[in-house]
Structures are given as C-alpha cells and as structure tokens.
Design an enzyme around this catalytic site. Structure first.
Site, PDB file in Angstrom:
ATOM      1  N   SER A 179       0.841  -1.202   0.000  1.00 22.01           N
ATOM      2  CA  SER A 179       0.000   0.000   0.000  1.00 22.01           C
ATOM      3  C   SER A 179       0.867   1.239   0.000  1.00 22.01           C
ATOM      4  CB  SER A 179      -0.910   0.003   1.238  1.00 22.01           C
ATOM      5  OG  SER A 179      -1.370   1.324   1.480  1.00 22.01           O
ATOM      6  N   ASP A 219      -6.235   0.537  -8.986  1.00 21.11           N
ATOM      7  CA  ASP A 219      -7.385   1.414  -9.212  1.00 21.11           C
ATOM      8  C   ASP A 219      -8.051   1.177 -10.563  1.00 21.11           C
ATOM      9  OD1 ASP A 219      -6.995   2.555  -6.744  1.00 21.11           O
ATOM     10  OD2 ASP A 219      -5.815   4.231  -7.501  1.00 21.11           O
ATOM     11  N   LYS A 232     -11.639  -0.357  -0.583  1.00 15.19           N
ATOM     12  CA  LYS A 232     -11.476   0.905  -1.316  1.00 15.19           C
ATOM     13  C   LYS A 232     -12.685   1.800  -1.019  1.00 15.19           C
ATOM     14  CE  LYS A 232      -7.523   0.152  -3.151  1.00 15.19           C
ATOM     15  NZ  LYS A 232      -6.400   0.942  -2.699  1.00 15.19           N
TER      16      LYS A 232
HETATM   17  C1  S3P Z   1      -2.935   5.788  -3.468  1.00 16.69           C
HETATM   18  C2  S3P Z   1      -2.648   4.490  -3.147  1.00 16.69           C
HETATM   19  C3  S3P Z   1      -3.564   3.370  -3.412  1.00 16.69           C
HETATM   20  C4  S3P Z   1      -4.643   3.767  -4.422  1.00 16.69           C
HETATM   21  C5  S3P Z   1      -5.244   5.107  -4.114  1.00 16.69           C
HETATM   22  C6  S3P Z   1      -4.169   6.187  -4.156  1.00 16.69           C
HETATM   23  C7  S3P Z   1      -1.936   6.830  -3.140  1.00 16.69           C
HETATM   24  O1  S3P Z   1      -4.190   2.993  -2.210  1.00 16.69           O
HETATM   25  O2  S3P Z   1      -5.647   2.788  -4.470  1.00 16.69           O
HETATM   26  O3  S3P Z   1      -6.242   5.438  -5.063  1.00 16.69           O
HETATM   27  O4  S3P Z   1      -2.040   7.959  -3.662  1.00 16.69           O
HETATM   28  O5  S3P Z   1      -1.030   6.531  -2.355  1.00 16.69           O
HETATM   29  P1  S3P Z   1      -3.531   1.921  -1.192  1.00 16.69           P
HETATM   30  O6  S3P Z   1      -2.283   2.504  -0.647  1.00 16.69           O
HETATM   31  O7  S3P Z   1      -4.568   1.731  -0.127  1.00 16.69           O
HETATM   32  O8  S3P Z   1      -3.287   0.696  -2.014  1.00 16.69           O
END
Ligand code: S3P
Length: 435
Positions: A171, A319, A346
């Site tokens: 993440s 995403d 999400k």
């Molecule tokens: C993001 C990380 C992702 C992604 C989100 C944006 C970011 O989430 O799904 O739309 O900008 O760091 P996760 O870190 O929960 O995977």
C-alpha cells in the site's frame, strides 16, 4: 462543482477517436500540496488535479496555517514550514479521500500540531489501523472514540523514533505515511513492501531535496532533514486515462492518443494488461520531468482475449480493476483477477460493487474472496447502475454505456468529480453519445 445526481448515457454506435489531455495525477497532486506545505518557502504546482479529493487536501493545509492559492490547475503554496503550522480551529475533513487521511496521519504524527481528522460516510468506514498501528510503534499519539480503528481520529503530534517495518500489505498510502513520519523521527526508518506500490512519495521527497534510498522493495529515510520548496509539474493521471484506454481497446475502429500522460512504471500495469489482452498500445516520446516519467500513448481497438491478473501486478493497477473487469466482459475467454482483496476496502467494496453492477448489464462475472472471474465476450444490455458513491464505479458505468445495447442510467454520478472533473466533456468529445 456541479452536482449531477442521475445521468443517462447512451451511445449511438461508432468509434471513439481523438486526443486527450486527462486531468493531473491524483496521487502526485496530493503529495505536491503536502510536501509544499512541509517545506518552508514558496512551492508552485502546475497541472494540479482540481478534483474534490485534492481540494480537500488544499483545504486541510490551509486550516493548518499554510497560505495556498489556486487558479485552475496552478497552485502556489507559501508555507512557514512544518514547525510553523498552527492547531486548526475545526476538524480536518478529508472528504472521500483515503490518501489525504492516511498520509496526514503520518505527517501530523511527528508535527507539533494536535488535530482531529474526519471524512465522509464512506471514508469513516475505511480501515486506519494499517497506518496507526505502525505509527504508534514510532511513538505517535492517537485518540479515538471508535474501537473499530476508523475516523474520526485525533492526532497529537509527538517526538517520533525511527523503526524498520515490514508491511503486511502492498500500500502506497501506508508506505507514504510511514516515510512522512520517518522524516520527522530520530534515526533511520526503513519500510519494506511485499510488492512495489506507487513510488511518487519517494520521487517527490527527492525532488524536494530529501535523501531517500530505495533498495529492492525497501525504502529508507533519515529523520531530521529539511525540504527545499520547488516547482512541481503534475503529469496526466493514467488511472483516469485508463477508462478511455479500455474504451478505445474494446470499441471497433477507435484510436485515442493521450498526451502528457504519467508513465511511472509503478502505475503502468494497465498498459501491460492491455497488451497481453491483444490491444494495440504504443508509447511515443517518453521523457522525464522532475523525476516522474511522462509520455504520449495511443490505444487502438482490436480483438481481445482473457488474461490472468495477480501477484505483483496488482498494486501496479489496483485502481484500474473496475474498468478492467468491464473490459474483460468483451474479451474471449475467462479473465481471472486474484490477490486483489484490497479492493474490498477501497471507496466501496469494489469486488461486490463491480460484480453486482456489471451483472445488471448481463455480464458473466462472479466475485471471489480476493478478486473476480469474468467470462466474455458478452453483449451487454442497458440498465440503471449505481456508482455506490465511488468515482471509479461511476466512470466504469459510463464506459459500459458505450458497449451496452440500451441506455445506461448512472445514479450518484457526481462522485466522478472526486478524480475526473470534466469526464463527461471528454467522453462527449470522443463519442457521439448523448447525456
Ligand atoms: C494511493 C494508493 C492506493 C490507491 C489510491 C491512491 C496513493 O491505495 O488505491 O487510489 O495515492 O497513495 P492503497 O495505498 O490503499 O493501495
């Protein structure tokens, strides 16, 4: 911003053709405001995404005493630096934005500020312990009335100590929160991921003059450094382009070129999948601006075949999975998406929501605990779909209208403004659809 509650999208057939400059990258826009607020001095941003999520980030840092002015996609930040921030008068409202909330938890943990962070009804259900648990190990102080580990949460800035942390999930939000905390901590913080997630924080920290080292799946930062305000240019968001990339791939006779598109390799899983499915994708003019790769990309329609999407590819296209599921309804064979249980936490449970919405159109799609199975090709029919308050579900429904036989009504379509203001104008410029 205009409120669109329910729209009807119907497509009269024919190809999609044209050139698009999609709005600025959401992840990079958030980080540019955050780093511009941490650094003392004047930072400018061009190509900023003026979507609701990033506007929440601007509002929050203004509440902390940072002077931020925006004119369209240009932003100027004049900051006293992180040590000059003040306690806000009211709670900091991250709206629908998980990135704002989680990165802010990491930033504020090592600041001198005490603040309550909250969000909308969707964000207040999303898990925050993935961030607060490791931050607490670094001596961060949180208070909450909720046993569930959700917002609202109060952060009391404190003196942090560095740590080495193996993340149980890939993440970028968790990694970034810990790197921001590590920036204010005593010692060297090392964060190790199972698979590499988007690395915009690492790249932008370097652009602001910080020493950040990446080795394999580990990133380290030494605490106590200072940042230099600078000028940030934000590339087009490949996650926004993905909706039209998939539309071009599946609608016969289509060709769409995307200009000034972000092509960071931690984000281009969609390009790999489109190619593997047999789509014609070409990348021209690759270049790099301030540490972020850019380029021009063209997608042309072709016959598509099913693929398996799993493992380390998942964080590189997390995403895009809603629109990839739609794409798979038009591909020959059974597409299997697995190792994607993160989709369940999400903006909505995207495994259940994508499957239930596409089933309403007649798609052959089944949820699995960590993904979905989609069999195609299927001629989709019109129906009324809901965005579930989730921007990416709303855009998936709009793209579905391009391949469905009847009109598709989209409830709660205004959620699209979270990441893609002007989405329907771009759709109209490429199609002969009516809305
Ligand atoms: C993001 C990380 C992702 C992604 C989100 C944006 C970011 O989430 O799904 O739309 O900008 O760091 P996760 O870190 O929960 O995977």
């Amino acid at each position: 911003m205009e409120k669109i509650d329910k729209i009807t999208a119907s497509f009269e057939g024919g190809a999609l053709n044209g050139t698009l400059h999609v709005p600025g990258d959401k992840s990079i826009s958030h980080r540019a405001v955050m780093l511009g607020a941490i650094a003392k001095g004047t930072t400018t941003i061009s190509g900023f995404l003026a979507g609701e999520d990033c506007l929440s980030t601007i509002r929050i840092f203004s509440q902390l005493g940072v002077n931020i002015e925006r004119s369209g996609t240009n932003v100027t930040i004049k900051s006293p630096g992180i040590t000059g921030w003040k306690n806000p008068d009211e709670a900091l409202d991250a709206g629908n934005s998980g990135t704002t909330a989680r990165l802010l938890l990491g930033i504020l943990a090592g600041s001198m500020v005490t603040a309550e962070i909250t969000g909308d009804r969707y964000l207040c259900k999303r898990p925050m312990r993935r961030v607060t648990t490791p931050l607490t190990e670094m001596n961060a102080k949180f208070e909450s009335d909720h046993v569930a580990g959700t917002l609202p949460l109060t952060v009391k800035g404190s003196h942090l100590k560095a740590m080495s942390y193996e993340m149980p999930i890939a993440s970028a939000q968790v990694k970034s929160a810990l790197l921001f905390a590590g920036f204010s901590a005593d010692g060297t913080t090392v964060v190790t991921e199972k698979a590499v997630s988007r690395d915009h924080t690492e790249r932008m920290l370097q652009q602001f003059g910080a020493n950040v080292q990446t080795e394999g799946t580990s990133v380290s930062i030494v605490g106590g450094q200072s940042l230099q305000a600078c000028n940030v240019k934000v590339p087009g968001d490949i996650s926004s382009a993905a909706f039209f990339m998939c539309a071009a791939a599946m609608i016969p006779g289509s060709t769409i070129t995307f200009k000034d598109l972000g092509l960071n390799p931690t984000r281009t899983g969609i390009v790999d999948v489109l190619k593997e499915m047999g789509a014609n994708v070409s990348i021209e003019q690759e270049f790099e601006v301030e540490g972020e790769p850019y380029g021009e990309l063209t997608v042309e329609s072709s016959n598509l075949r099913a693929v398996e999407i799993s493992g380390s590819l998942i964080p590189r296209l997390i995403d895009e999975l809603p629109v990839i599921a739609l794409l798979a309804t038009q591909a020959k064979g059974t597409t299997i998406i697995k190792d994607a249980e993160e989709l369940r936490v999400k903006e909505t449970d995207r495994i259940e929501a994508v499957c239930s919405e596409l089933q309403k159109l007649g798609a052959s799609i089944e949820p699995t605990p960590d993904g979905m199975r989609v069999t195609g090709p299927t001629k989709l029919k019109g129906a009324t779909l809901s965005s579930h308050g989730d921007h990416r579900l709303g855009m998936m429904a709009a793209i579905a209208s391009l391949v469905a036989e009847g009109p598709v009504q989209i409830e709660d379509a205004s959620s699209i403004n979270v990441s893609y203001p002007g989405f329907f104008e771009h759709l109209n410029s490429l199609t002969r659809s009516k809305h």
